[in-house]
Design an enzyme around this catalytic site. Sequence first.
Site, PDB file in Angstrom:
ATOM      1  CB  ALA A 112      -0.909   0.000   1.232  1.00 28.88           C
ATOM      2  CB  SER A 113       0.580   4.491  -1.741  1.00 27.79           C
ATOM      3  OG  SER A 113      -0.696   4.828  -1.218  1.00 27.79           O
ATOM      4  CE  LYS A 143      12.391   3.582 -18.116  1.00 25.10           C
ATOM      5  NZ  LYS A 143      12.045   2.243 -17.642  1.00 25.10           N
ATOM      6  CD  GLU A 194       0.273  -4.371  -6.922  1.00 25.15           C
ATOM      7  OE1 GLU A 194       0.552  -3.355  -7.560  1.00 25.15           O
ATOM      8  OE2 GLU A 194       0.713  -4.606  -5.784  1.00 25.15           O
TER       9      GLU A 194
END
Length: 275
Positions: free
Chosen positions: A151-152, A181, A217
């Site tokens: 998790a971010s 990118k 994911e």
Amino acid sequence: MSSYSSNIDRLQREIARLKADDSREMSKEKQAQSKAHKAQQAISSAKSLSTQKSKMSELERATRDGAAIGKKRADIAKKIADKAKQLSSYQAKQFKADEQAVKKVAQEQKRLSDERTKHEAFIKQSLSSMRTTASATMEAEEEYDFFISHASEDKEAFVQDLVAALRDLGAKIFYDAYTLKVGDSLRRKIDQGLANSKFGIVVLSEHFFSKQWPARELDGLTAMEIGGQTRILPIWHKVSYDEVRRFSPSLADKVALNTSLKSVEEIAKELHSLI
């Protein structure tokens, strides 16, 4: 214990007690009948009027006692019959309740089996989709040692330090901050990262459990693991066994590293030793 079972037990005890009472009264009744019979014989063989009168009184008492006992036994028999009827009714209700419980268990087992079948089909479909995506792309695909699913909110507190420690040890990491990118398709790159990583590190935390993208994911990693293409390596970050088990029982059973027990460097070394 259900109310049916408790009533069945109670009635069986009461019927047993009444039968014991009836058995005692039957013994008394036989004694009264025996006394009446002996008195009758004595009257027939008596030679004096006084003896006849005495035995006649005994016969009357024995007859009265026998009649009273007979009435009492009849009352007991009626009570036994009433309670036997109630017992039969409760037993029928208990049987029906047991049947319904068995049916409910069977339905629940079928539901779980259907859910498992659907989940397995979803995982197979996800695996097929990732393979198709990987085959369709014309880009050069880089291979990685580890894919990190997280998790971010856990980046600054743990994940960034873990990635740095692994890179210092020479591991190749698929980590969104380094790998993606400008202009990249997020979903395509994630699928490529999943398909081309030897191991999938999953940082399990409260934030992870509440996010949809990390869960996707994890489904992808599970599909890869079932296909024998990767292995899931769980790291517990400030969570308990019960919390992990509520999120995923299969993950809770895996041997995991724990940030509460090991430093970032120790965790990185253990992970790197698997390459």
